[in-house]
Design a protein around this motif. Structure first.
Motif, PDB file in Angstrom:
ATOM      1  N   ALA A 277       0.853  -1.188   0.000  1.00 53.03           N
ATOM      2  CA  ALA A 277       0.000   0.000   0.000  1.00 53.03           C
ATOM      3  C   ALA A 277       0.891   1.240   0.000  1.00 53.03           C
ATOM      4  CB  ALA A 277      -0.912  -0.017   1.217  1.00 53.03           C
ATOM      5  N   PRO A 278       0.328   2.410  -0.291  1.00 52.10           N
ATOM      6  CA  PRO A 278       1.130   3.636  -0.273  1.00 52.10           C
ATOM      7  C   PRO A 278       1.834   3.893   1.049  1.00 52.10           C
ATOM      8  CG  PRO A 278      -0.951   4.043  -1.378  1.00 52.10           C
ATOM      9  CD  PRO A 278      -1.041   2.660  -0.780  1.00 52.10           C
ATOM     10  N   ASP A 279       1.260   3.406   2.159  1.00 47.56           N
ATOM     11  CA  ASP A 279       1.910   3.608   3.456  1.00 47.56           C
ATOM     12  C   ASP A 279       2.965   2.549   3.757  1.00 47.56           C
ATOM     13  OD1 ASP A 279       0.374   1.381   3.859  1.00 47.56           O
ATOM     14  OD2 ASP A 279      -0.831   2.220   5.508  1.00 47.56           O
ATOM     15  N   GLY A 280       3.206   1.623   2.816  1.00 53.64           N
ATOM     16  CA  GLY A 280       4.235   0.609   2.997  1.00 53.64           C
ATOM     17  C   GLY A 280       3.746  -0.701   3.544  1.00 53.64           C
ATOM     18  N   SER A 281       2.500  -0.779   3.923  1.00 50.32           N
ATOM     19  CA  SER A 281       1.978  -2.029   4.462  1.00 50.32           C
ATOM     20  C   SER A 281       1.807  -3.054   3.341  1.00 50.32           C
ATOM     21  CB  SER A 281       0.641  -1.796   5.161  1.00 50.32           C
ATOM     22  OG  SER A 281      -0.297  -1.230   4.259  1.00 50.32           O
ATOM     23  N   PRO A 282       2.133  -4.330   3.596  1.00 51.08           N
ATOM     24  CA  PRO A 282       2.046  -5.356   2.548  1.00 51.08           C
ATOM     25  C   PRO A 282       0.604  -5.669   2.187  1.00 51.08           C
ATOM     26  CG  PRO A 282       2.590  -6.357   4.660  1.00 51.08           C
ATOM     27  CD  PRO A 282       2.628  -4.869   4.873  1.00 51.08           C
ATOM     28  N   LEU A 283       0.386  -5.911   0.901  1.00 52.91           N
ATOM     29  CA  LEU A 283      -0.931  -6.283   0.406  1.00 52.91           C
ATOM     30  C   LEU A 283      -0.967  -7.713  -0.110  1.00 52.91           C
ATOM     31  CD1 LEU A 283      -1.967  -3.042  -1.542  1.00 52.91           C
ATOM     32  CD2 LEU A 283      -2.752  -3.772   0.717  1.00 52.91           C
ATOM     33  N   GLU A 284      -0.032  -8.040  -0.985  1.00 54.37           N
ATOM     34  CA  GLU A 284      -0.055  -9.360  -1.618  1.00 54.37           C
ATOM     35  C   GLU A 284       1.332  -9.696  -2.146  1.00 54.37           C
ATOM     36  OE1 GLU A 284      -1.251 -12.483  -1.790  1.00 54.37           O
ATOM     37  OE2 GLU A 284      -3.222 -11.565  -2.111  1.00 54.37           O
ATOM     38  N   ARG A 285       1.579 -11.008  -2.277  1.00 56.32           N
ATOM     39  CA  ARG A 285       2.831 -11.475  -2.859  1.00 56.32           C
ATOM     40  C   ARG A 285       2.534 -12.694  -3.725  1.00 56.32           C
ATOM     41  NH1 ARG A 285       8.526 -11.616  -1.589  1.00 56.32           N
ATOM     42  NH2 ARG A 285       9.489 -13.549  -2.306  1.00 56.32           N
ATOM     43  N   HIS A 286       2.964 -12.636  -4.978  1.00 56.70           N
ATOM     44  CA  HIS A 286       2.783 -13.750  -5.902  1.00 56.70           C
ATOM     45  C   HIS A 286       4.158 -14.267  -6.325  1.00 56.70           C
ATOM     46  CE1 HIS A 286      -1.379 -12.798  -6.023  1.00 56.70           C
ATOM     47  NE2 HIS A 286      -1.245 -11.697  -6.745  1.00 56.70           N
ATOM     48  N   GLU A 287       4.340 -15.571  -6.250  1.00 53.60           N
ATOM     49  CA  GLU A 287       5.574 -16.191  -6.724  1.00 53.60           C
ATOM     50  C   GLU A 287       5.243 -17.019  -7.956  1.00 53.60           C
ATOM     51  OE1 GLU A 287       7.484 -18.300  -3.577  1.00 53.60           O
ATOM     52  OE2 GLU A 287       8.003 -16.475  -2.462  1.00 53.60           O
ATOM     53  N   ILE A 288       5.810 -16.604  -9.093  1.00 53.23           N
ATOM     54  CA  ILE A 288       5.484 -17.203 -10.381  1.00 53.23           C
ATOM     55  C   ILE A 288       6.656 -18.053 -10.865  1.00 53.23           C
ATOM     56  CG2 ILE A 288       4.708 -16.743 -12.729  1.00 53.23           C
ATOM     57  CD1 ILE A 288       2.825 -15.779 -10.502  1.00 53.23           C
ATOM     58  N   THR A 289       6.360 -19.288 -11.273  1.00 53.72           N
ATOM     59  CA  THR A 289       7.379 -20.190 -11.811  1.00 53.72           C
ATOM     60  C   THR A 289       6.901 -20.737 -13.161  1.00 53.72           C
ATOM     61  OG1 THR A 289       6.462 -22.159 -10.737  1.00 53.72           O
ATOM     62  CG2 THR A 289       8.050 -20.848  -9.467  1.00 53.72           C
ATOM     63  N   SER A 290       7.707 -21.604 -13.740  1.00 51.99           N
ATOM     64  CA  SER A 290       7.343 -22.208 -15.030  1.00 51.99           C
ATOM     65  C   SER A 290       6.062 -23.029 -14.928  1.00 51.99           C
ATOM     66  CB  SER A 290       8.481 -23.094 -15.538  1.00 51.99           C
ATOM     67  OG  SER A 290       8.777 -24.130 -14.614  1.00 51.99           O
ATOM     68  N   ALA A 291       5.781 -23.563 -13.737  1.00 45.03           N
ATOM     69  CA  ALA A 291       4.537 -24.330 -13.550  1.00 45.03           C
ATOM     70  C   ALA A 291       3.328 -23.436 -13.767  1.00 45.03           C
ATOM     71  CB  ALA A 291       4.510 -24.945 -12.171  1.00 45.03           C
ATOM     72  N   ASP A 292       3.397 -22.194 -13.326  1.00 47.61           N
ATOM     73  CA  ASP A 292       2.301 -21.260 -13.539  1.00 47.61           C
ATOM     74  C   ASP A 292       2.146 -20.941 -15.016  1.00 47.61           C
ATOM     75  OD1 ASP A 292       1.528 -20.542 -10.662  1.00 47.61           O
ATOM     76  OD2 ASP A 292       3.688 -20.139 -10.677  1.00 47.61           O
ATOM     77  N   CYS A 293       3.279 -20.856 -15.739  1.00 53.10           N
ATOM     78  CA  CYS A 293       3.230 -20.590 -17.169  1.00 53.10           C
ATOM     79  C   CYS A 293       2.548 -21.738 -17.904  1.00 53.10           C
ATOM     80  CB  CYS A 293       4.638 -20.359 -17.713  1.00 53.10           C
ATOM     81  SG  CYS A 293       5.444 -18.881 -17.030  1.00 53.10           S
ATOM     82  N   LYS A 294       2.846 -22.958 -17.503  1.00 51.77           N
ATOM     83  CA  LYS A 294       2.209 -24.115 -18.135  1.00 51.77           C
ATOM     84  C   LYS A 294       0.711 -24.123 -17.849  1.00 51.77           C
ATOM     85  CE  LYS A 294       6.336 -27.036 -17.957  1.00 51.77           C
ATOM     86  NZ  LYS A 294       6.951 -28.266 -17.389  1.00 51.77           N
ATOM     87  N   ALA A 295       0.355 -23.663 -16.641  1.00 46.47           N
ATOM     88  CA  ALA A 295      -1.067 -23.631 -16.278  1.00 46.47           C
ATOM     89  C   ALA A 295      -1.817 -22.621 -17.136  1.00 46.47           C
ATOM     90  CB  ALA A 295      -1.216 -23.287 -14.804  1.00 46.47           C
ATOM     91  N   THR A 296      -1.171 -21.508 -17.463  1.00 49.61           N
ATOM     92  CA  THR A 296      -1.831 -20.510 -18.293  1.00 49.61           C
ATOM     93  C   THR A 296      -2.021 -21.009 -19.730  1.00 49.61           C
ATOM     94  OG1 THR A 296       0.290 -19.467 -18.881  1.00 49.61           O
ATOM     95  CG2 THR A 296      -0.862 -18.630 -16.930  1.00 49.61           C
ATOM     96  N   GLU A 297      -1.104 -21.881 -20.184  1.00 49.52           N
ATOM     97  CA  GLU A 297      -1.226 -22.447 -21.535  1.00 49.52           C
ATOM     98  C   GLU A 297      -2.381 -23.422 -21.612  1.00 49.52           C
ATOM     99  OE1 GLU A 297       2.527 -24.143 -22.361  1.00 49.52           O
ATOM    100  OE2 GLU A 297       3.593 -22.221 -22.501  1.00 49.52           O
ATOM    101  N   ASP A 298      -2.608 -24.138 -20.500  1.00 48.26           N
ATOM    102  CA  ASP A 298      -3.705 -25.116 -20.469  1.00 48.26           C
ATOM    103  C   ASP A 298      -5.047 -24.381 -20.403  1.00 48.26           C
ATOM    104  OD1 ASP A 298      -1.762 -27.032 -20.440  1.00 48.26           O
ATOM    105  OD2 ASP A 298      -1.788 -27.298 -18.265  1.00 48.26           O
TER     106      ASP A 298
END
Length: 298
Positions: A277-298
């Motif tokens: 957020a603008p005040d520095g508080s965490p909102l979300e974190r996504h960790e993307i790997t090749s497995a996610d890329c394969k999932a998007t192709e499917d």
């Protein structure tokens, strides 16, 4: 092995440095296991030096010419391994003849290392050997022997110069321009050091900040920084007005595209997308790997 191929092809002196290191390793192996107790005349030593140079250059040219076709047929790693092993064996041979020459000069192999340095190897070439026990100091070689030695040296010089010239002509043609060059280029691209690519990618992004902004879905999210740590690239975003960050599937679909990080993710990179957020508080974190890329192709 593919990374070694990439280094040899993409660096200006990569293949020569690799050849030198393999020969050095073979030389060290020879020094560790061979016990030389027989001398070698200067002319014979020069002939063997010629053999070493020619063999190393022939291996160099063979690898250069056949590598593209080998990449196309799927045995590039085998060809590269054979070349590395050949240079190692040539290094063993170099120690063997240098040690024999050193033994002829001083009775031991302690000056064999001079063969590794071209200017110092001349000492091994020109230094007279020790007089043999019982040999007459006035004994001279026959005229025919001296003429034969001169001819041997001249022929060896022509062979070395010719082989070097041929090697220079061979390297004028890029292996990427030979049949199979497209496959070789793909192999090299896959094998390039992932850490270096990610670091370059991060540097490119940071060089454009703070003007660079945007998000995977076009929402009001600004990019703050990019940092590469090994095989992980972290992108830090700030969500303006506390806007909800993109979901994981949207982020993956954007960065898995070949125009973005698809190639790096396919080679094992990991992408960490961090939203605050603008005040520095965490909102979300996504960790993307090749497995996610394969999932998007499917």
């Amino acid at each position: 092995m593919s990374r070694i191929i990439a280094y040899m092809i993409t660096h200006e002196q990569g293949i020569r440095v690799t050849m030198a290191l393999c020969m050095l390793a073979g030389f060290i192996v020879g020094a560790s296991f061979l016990n030389v107790r027989r001398g070698m005349r200067r002319v014979i030593f020069y002939v063997w030096l010629t053999v070493v140079v020619v063999l190393s250059l022939v291996t160099f040219m063979t690898l250069w010419v056949l590598l593209a076709a080998a990449a196309q047929d799927g045995y590039a790693s085998v060809l590269c391994a054979a070349a590395l092993a050949s240079w190692g064996l040539i290094g063993v041979l170099l120690y063997r003849v240098a040690a024999a020459r050193s033994f002829d000069i001083r009775g031991d192999a302690r000056r064999a290392w001079m063969a590794l340095i071209p200017i110092l190897s001349l000492w091994l070439v020109f230094k007279p050997g020790r007089a043999q026990p019982g040999a007459s100091l006035l004994q001279k070689r026959s005229f025919g022997t001296r003429v034969g030695d001169v001819l041997i040296v001249l022929v060896a010089m022509f062979i070395v110069v010719g082989t070097r010239g041929l090697a220079e002509n061979v390297v004028q043609t890029s292996p990427f321009h030979l049949p199979g060059g497209d496959e070789l280029e793909k192999l090299v691209m896959r094998a390039r050091l992932l850490e270096r690519d990610l670091a370059s990618y991060a540097d490119g992004i940071n060089a454009q900040l703070p003007s660079a902004s945007g998000s995977a879905s076009g929402t009001a999210i600004s990019l703050l920084s990019a940092e590469a740590q090994g095989s992980t690239l972290q992108l830090d975003f700030v969500a303006r007005n506390g806007a909800a960050p993109d979901d994981r599937a949207t982020v993956a679909a954007f960065y898995c595209d070949s125009a973005n990080l698809g190639s790096e993710l396919g080679r094992g990179a990991q992408l960490a997308v961090v939203y605050t957020a603008p005040d520095g508080s965490p909102l979300e974190r996504h960790e993307i790997t090749s497995a996610d890329c394969k999932a998007t192709e499917d």
